[in-house]
Scaffold this active site. Structure first.
Site, short mmCIF file in Angstrom:
data_model
loop_
_atom_site.label_atom_id
_atom_site.label_comp_id
_atom_site.label_asym_id
_atom_site.label_seq_id
_atom_site.Cartn_x
_atom_site.Cartn_y
_atom_site.Cartn_z
N ASP A 1 62.65 59.61 39.05
CA ASP A 1 62.44 60.70 40.00
C ASP A 1 63.08 60.24 41.30
OD1 ASP A 1 61.55 62.91 41.34
OD2 ASP A 1 59.42 62.40 41.24
N CYS B 1 76.97 61.07 51.24
CA CYS B 1 77.98 60.04 51.49
C CYS B 1 78.57 59.62 50.14
CB CYS B 1 77.41 58.85 52.26
SG CYS B 1 75.90 58.22 51.54
C1 LIG Z 1 61.48 61.91 44.94
S1 LIG Z 1 60.41 60.57 45.38
C2 LIG Z 1 59.42 60.48 43.93
C3 LIG Z 1 58.18 59.69 44.08
C4 LIG Z 1 57.13 59.90 42.97
N1 LIG Z 1 57.71 60.05 41.66
C5 LIG Z 1 56.28 61.08 43.31
O1 LIG Z 1 56.36 62.11 42.63
O2 LIG Z 1 55.53 61.00 44.31
C6 LIG Z 1 61.53 59.19 45.27
C7 LIG Z 1 60.88 57.84 45.47
O3 LIG Z 1 61.85 56.82 45.21
C8 LIG Z 1 61.48 55.69 45.97
N2 LIG Z 1 62.64 54.79 46.03
C9 LIG Z 1 63.80 54.98 46.72
N3 LIG Z 1 64.65 53.97 46.49
C10 LIG Z 1 64.02 53.12 45.63
C11 LIG Z 1 64.39 51.88 45.04
N4 LIG Z 1 65.57 51.34 45.27
N5 LIG Z 1 63.51 51.29 44.22
C12 LIG Z 1 62.30 51.85 43.96
N6 LIG Z 1 61.90 53.03 44.50
C13 LIG Z 1 62.75 53.65 45.33
C14 LIG Z 1 61.07 56.30 47.30
O4 LIG Z 1 60.24 55.43 48.04
C15 LIG Z 1 60.34 57.57 46.86
O5 LIG Z 1 58.96 57.38 46.81
#
Ligand SMILES: C[S@@+](CC[C@H](N)C(=O)[O-])C[C@H]1O[C@@H](n2cnc3c(N)ncnc32)[C@H](O)[C@@H]1O
Length: 134
Positions: free
Chosen positions: A48, A72
């Site tokens: 996600d 980007c």
């Molecule tokens: C669209 S949200 C989805 C979160 C969760 N599935 C929810 O429904 O609440 C994307 C998530 O990816 C996490 N994220 C971004 N880059 C990441 C990384 N490199 N490794 C792990 N998590 C990451 C962000 O912190 C964010 O919480």
């Protein structure tokens, strides 16, 4: 897995309130680091991924207002592909060509901005200017 500890805390609290805490393993890690350093394998993965939020953003646009979708990336799937998918779902929006706003070498045949590292010696970037019908 999430790099955001707060989100994992909320997940834990929610799971607890639904009596499914025992079914969840929350991992606080950067996915890129985890994938490179851990030997674990899963048969099912759901990503996600963070996104622009363009789907919900459109609700905030007033008639006649503009919505700029920008990345980007130079990957057509992340750029024009997303714009076209959005326009199919939101016929009230159309592309407002940027040819009068930026130099012509940055304007694609679809009327959007694209910088290319090879062509322009700049980082790649994309921007589509969408306008909502009145
Ligand atoms: C669209 S949200 C989805 C979160 C969760 N599935 C929810 O429904 O609440 C994307 C998530 O990816 C996490 N994220 C971004 N880059 C990441 C990384 N490199 N490794 C792990 N998590 C990451 C962000 O912190 C964010 O919480």
């Amino acid at each position: 897995m999430d790099v955001n500890e707060g989100r994992l805390r909320i997940l834990g609290e929610t799971a607890k309130s639904h009596q499914v805490a025992g079914l969840i393993t929350a991992i606080y890690s950067d996915l890129r680091v985890f994938a490179e350093t851990k030997e674990v394998k899963y048969d099912k993965l759901l990503l996600d991924a963070p996104c622009s939020g363009i789907g919900v953003l459109s609700k905030l646009n007033m008639p006649g207002g503009f919505l700029i979708y920008s990345t980007c990336s130079i990957d057509p799937e992340e750029n024009q592909g997303r714009v076209e998918a959005f326009l199919l779902r939101h016929p009230e929006f159309s592309v407002d060509p940027v040819d009068r706003l930026v130099p012509s070498s940055f304007v694609t045949s679809q009327g959007v901005f694209l910088s290319n590292p090879v062509k322009h010696s700049l980082d790649g970037a994309f921007a589509a200017r969408l306008v909502r019908a009145l």
